[in-house]
Design a protein around this motif. Structure first.
Motif, PDB file in Angstrom:
ATOM      1  N   SER A 194      34.057  34.851  40.413  1.00 49.22           N
ATOM      2  CA  SER A 194      33.982  33.678  39.529  1.00 49.22           C
ATOM      3  C   SER A 194      32.826  33.777  38.533  1.00 49.22           C
ATOM      4  O   SER A 194      32.836  33.079  37.525  1.00 49.22           O
ATOM      5  N   LEU A 195      31.864  34.644  38.784  1.00 51.02           N
ATOM      6  CA  LEU A 195      30.762  34.852  37.841  1.00 51.02           C
ATOM      7  C   LEU A 195      31.204  35.650  36.615  1.00 51.02           C
ATOM      8  O   LEU A 195      30.563  35.590  35.571  1.00 51.02           O
ATOM      9  N   LYS A 196      32.320  36.389  36.743  1.00 49.86           N
ATOM     10  CA  LYS A 196      32.747  37.304  35.678  1.00 49.86           C
ATOM     11  C   LYS A 196      34.138  37.037  35.111  1.00 49.86           C
ATOM     12  O   LYS A 196      34.460  37.521  34.037  1.00 49.86           O
ATOM     13  N   LEU A 197      34.961  36.282  35.854  1.00 45.95           N
ATOM     14  CA  LEU A 197      36.365  36.144  35.461  1.00 45.95           C
ATOM     15  C   LEU A 197      36.814  34.694  35.443  1.00 45.95           C
ATOM     16  O   LEU A 197      36.346  33.887  36.247  1.00 45.95           O
ATOM     17  N   PRO A 198      37.770  34.360  34.556  1.00 43.67           N
ATOM     18  CA  PRO A 198      38.348  33.019  34.596  1.00 43.67           C
ATOM     19  C   PRO A 198      39.244  32.855  35.825  1.00 43.67           C
ATOM     20  O   PRO A 198      39.973  33.771  36.211  1.00 43.67           O
ATOM     21  N   ALA A 199      39.170  31.680  36.424  1.00 45.36           N
ATOM     22  CA  ALA A 199      39.947  31.375  37.624  1.00 45.36           C
ATOM     23  C   ALA A 199      41.163  30.531  37.271  1.00 45.36           C
ATOM     24  O   ALA A 199      41.160  29.797  36.287  1.00 45.36           O
ATOM     25  N   VAL A 200      42.198  30.643  38.093  1.00 47.73           N
ATOM     26  CA  VAL A 200      43.364  29.764  38.001  1.00 47.73           C
ATOM     27  C   VAL A 200      43.059  28.598  38.938  1.00 47.73           C
ATOM     28  O   VAL A 200      43.173  28.726  40.165  1.00 47.73           O
ATOM     29  N   ALA A 201      42.634  27.486  38.362  1.00 50.67           N
ATOM     30  CA  ALA A 201      42.110  26.358  39.138  1.00 50.67           C
ATOM     31  C   ALA A 201      43.093  25.869  40.198  1.00 50.67           C
ATOM     32  O   ALA A 201      44.281  25.678  39.924  1.00 50.67           O
ATOM     33  N   GLY A 202      42.587  25.705  41.413  1.00 52.45           N
ATOM     34  CA  GLY A 202      43.364  25.140  42.505  1.00 52.45           C
ATOM     35  C   GLY A 202      44.317  26.090  43.189  1.00 52.45           C
ATOM     36  O   GLY A 202      45.077  25.688  44.065  1.00 52.45           O
ATOM     37  N   PHE A 203      44.294  27.372  42.838  1.00 47.21           N
ATOM     38  CA  PHE A 203      45.264  28.315  43.390  1.00 47.21           C
ATOM     39  C   PHE A 203      44.704  29.009  44.622  1.00 47.21           C
ATOM     40  O   PHE A 203      43.657  29.652  44.575  1.00 47.21           O
ATOM     41  N   GLY A 204      45.411  28.879  45.743  1.00 51.32           N
ATOM     42  CA  GLY A 204      45.114  29.635  46.947  1.00 51.32           C
ATOM     43  C   GLY A 204      43.867  29.216  47.700  1.00 51.32           C
ATOM     44  O   GLY A 204      43.358  29.979  48.506  1.00 51.32           O
ATOM     45  N   CYS A 205      43.399  28.006  47.442  1.00 50.72           N
ATOM     46  CA  CYS A 205      42.127  27.600  48.048  1.00 50.72           C
ATOM     47  C   CYS A 205      42.232  26.255  48.771  1.00 50.72           C
ATOM     48  O   CYS A 205      41.257  25.517  48.851  1.00 50.72           O
ATOM     49  N   ASP A 263      42.366  25.678  51.846  1.00 51.67           N
ATOM     50  CA  ASP A 263      41.670  25.616  53.134  1.00 51.67           C
ATOM     51  C   ASP A 263      40.168  25.886  53.016  1.00 51.67           C
ATOM     52  O   ASP A 263      39.507  26.192  54.001  1.00 51.67           O
ATOM     53  N   CYS A 264      39.629  25.790  51.793  1.00 53.74           N
ATOM     54  CA  CYS A 264      38.185  25.973  51.601  1.00 53.74           C
ATOM     55  C   CYS A 264      37.732  25.137  50.404  1.00 53.74           C
ATOM     56  O   CYS A 264      38.521  24.428  49.799  1.00 53.74           O
ATOM     57  N   ARG A 265      36.477  25.275  50.049  1.00 50.03           N
ATOM     58  CA  ARG A 265      35.927  24.494  48.937  1.00 50.03           C
ATOM     59  C   ARG A 265      35.844  25.272  47.634  1.00 50.03           C
ATOM     60  O   ARG A 265      35.265  24.789  46.671  1.00 50.03           O
ATOM     61  N   CYS A 266      36.409  26.449  47.598  1.00 45.09           N
ATOM     62  CA  CYS A 266      36.394  27.255  46.378  1.00 45.09           C
ATOM     63  C   CYS A 266      37.256  26.593  45.304  1.00 45.09           C
ATOM     64  O   CYS A 266      38.204  25.867  45.620  1.00 45.09           O
ATOM     65  N   ARG A 267      36.943  26.882  44.052  1.00 40.51           N
ATOM     66  CA  ARG A 267      37.730  26.362  42.931  1.00 40.51           C
ATOM     67  C   ARG A 267      39.086  27.060  42.852  1.00 40.51           C
ATOM     68  O   ARG A 267      40.082  26.483  42.445  1.00 40.51           O
ATOM     69  N   SER A 268      39.120  28.335  43.238  1.00 41.12           N
ATOM     70  CA  SER A 268      40.335  29.136  43.168  1.00 41.12           C
ATOM     71  C   SER A 268      40.147  30.412  43.970  1.00 41.12           C
ATOM     72  O   SER A 268      39.014  30.828  44.227  1.00 41.12           O
ATOM     73  N   HIS A 269      41.265  31.048  44.318  1.00 43.18           N
ATOM     74  CA  HIS A 269      41.230  32.386  44.903  1.00 43.18           C
ATOM     75  C   HIS A 269      42.021  33.359  44.038  1.00 43.18           C
ATOM     76  O   HIS A 269      42.352  34.456  44.482  1.00 43.18           O
ATOM     77  N   LEU A 270      42.313  32.954  42.794  1.00 39.94           N
ATOM     78  CA  LEU A 270      43.069  33.806  41.875  1.00 39.94           C
ATOM     79  C   LEU A 270      42.339  33.867  40.538  1.00 39.94           C
ATOM     80  O   LEU A 270      41.978  32.830  39.968  1.00 39.94           O
ATOM     81  N   PHE A 271      42.153  35.101  40.043  1.00 38.37           N
ATOM     82  CA  PHE A 271      41.383  35.334  38.826  1.00 38.37           C
ATOM     83  C   PHE A 271      42.170  36.203  37.859  1.00 38.37           C
ATOM     84  O   PHE A 271      42.925  37.080  38.277  1.00 38.37           O
ATOM     85  N   PHE A 272      41.940  35.974  36.567  1.00 39.47           N
ATOM     86  CA  PHE A 272      42.668  36.686  35.513  1.00 39.47           C
ATOM     87  C   PHE A 272      41.779  37.686  34.800  1.00 39.47           C
ATOM     88  O   PHE A 272      40.594  37.426  34.564  1.00 39.47           O
ATOM     89  N   CYS A 273      42.387  38.818  34.413  1.00 40.73           N
ATOM     90  CA  CYS A 273      41.727  39.817  33.579  1.00 40.73           C
ATOM     91  C   CYS A 273      42.809  40.566  32.804  1.00 40.73           C
ATOM     92  O   CYS A 273      43.815  40.965  33.388  1.00 40.73           O
ATOM     93  N   PRO A 274      42.634  40.755  31.506  1.00 43.23           N
ATOM     94  CA  PRO A 274      43.672  41.474  30.748  1.00 43.23           C
ATOM     95  C   PRO A 274      43.702  42.978  31.018  1.00 43.23           C
ATOM     96  O   PRO A 274      44.713  43.631  30.787  1.00 43.23           O
TER      97      PRO A 274
END
Length: 141
Positions: free
Chosen positions: A90-101, A103-114
Motif C-alpha cells: 500500500s506504500l507503493k501501489l493503488p489499492a482496490v478499496a474493500g477487496f478481499g479484506c 476479515d481484517c482492518r486492511c483497506r484492501s488485499h488487491l493492488f494494481f500496477c500496469p
C-alpha cells in the motif's frame, strides 16, 4: 506447508465484476497483486485458486473469472504476516478499496500496477521487508 502468498493476475481488458451480491468493481487492464494466507495448508489453497471450475466463496474467486494468474509468489510461515505484506504494498501501489479484506482492518488485499515486472519487484521487496524469503511458483494452467 503453511504460508502467505501473492497472486499476480493479469486482466487483459477492462471489466466490471460483480463480487457476490453486494458490490460491483471496475477493473482496468493491467496487473494485480492479491495478498492471501493459508495458515492451515498452502498447497490446497493455491490449487483451488488455479482451478477454473469452483463455487465462488472469496472475493478473489469472482475476480479470477476475468483475470488469469500469471505467477504465485509465496513464503512459508506460521505467523500472521499477510497484513504486513498489504501494508508494504500500500506504500507503493493503488489499492482496490474493500477487496478481499472482510476479515481484517486492511483497506484492501488487491493492488494494481500496469507493469508486471515492476509489480513482481515490489512484491519481492514486500516479502523481504517483513522478514520472509519469497519463492516463485509459475502456475500450470
Amino acid at each position: 506447508m503453511k504460508g502467505i502468498y501473492i497472486l499476480i493476475i493479469e486482466v487483459d481488458k477492462a471489466a466490471d465484476i460483480a463480487v457476490g451480491k453486494r458490490r460491483n468493481y471496475y477493473f482496468q487492464p493491467g496487473y494485480y497483486a492479491y495478498v492471501g494466507s493459508a495458515l492451515s495448508s498452502l498447497e490446497p489453497r493455491l490449487r483451488r485458486h488455479l482451478r477454473a471450475e469452483k463455487r465462488p466463496h472469496w472475493h478473489i474467486d469472482y475476480f479470477l473469472k476475468k483475470g488469469s494468474i500469471k505467477n504465485i509468489i509465496y513464503a512459508e510461515t506460521t505467523q500472521k504476516k499477510e497484513c504486513g505484506l498489504v501494508k508494504q504494498l500500500s506504500l507503493k501501489l493503488p489499492a482496490v478499496a474493500g477487496f478481499g479484506c472482510s476479515d481484517c482492518r486492511c483497506r484492501s488485499h488487491l493492488f494494481f500496477c500496469p507493469e508486471k515486472l515492476f509489480l513482481e519487484k515490489l512484491v519481492d521487496d514486500a516479502f523481504l521487508s517483513i522478514g520472509l524469503k519469497p519463492s516463485l511458483q509459475q502456475p500450470i494452467v
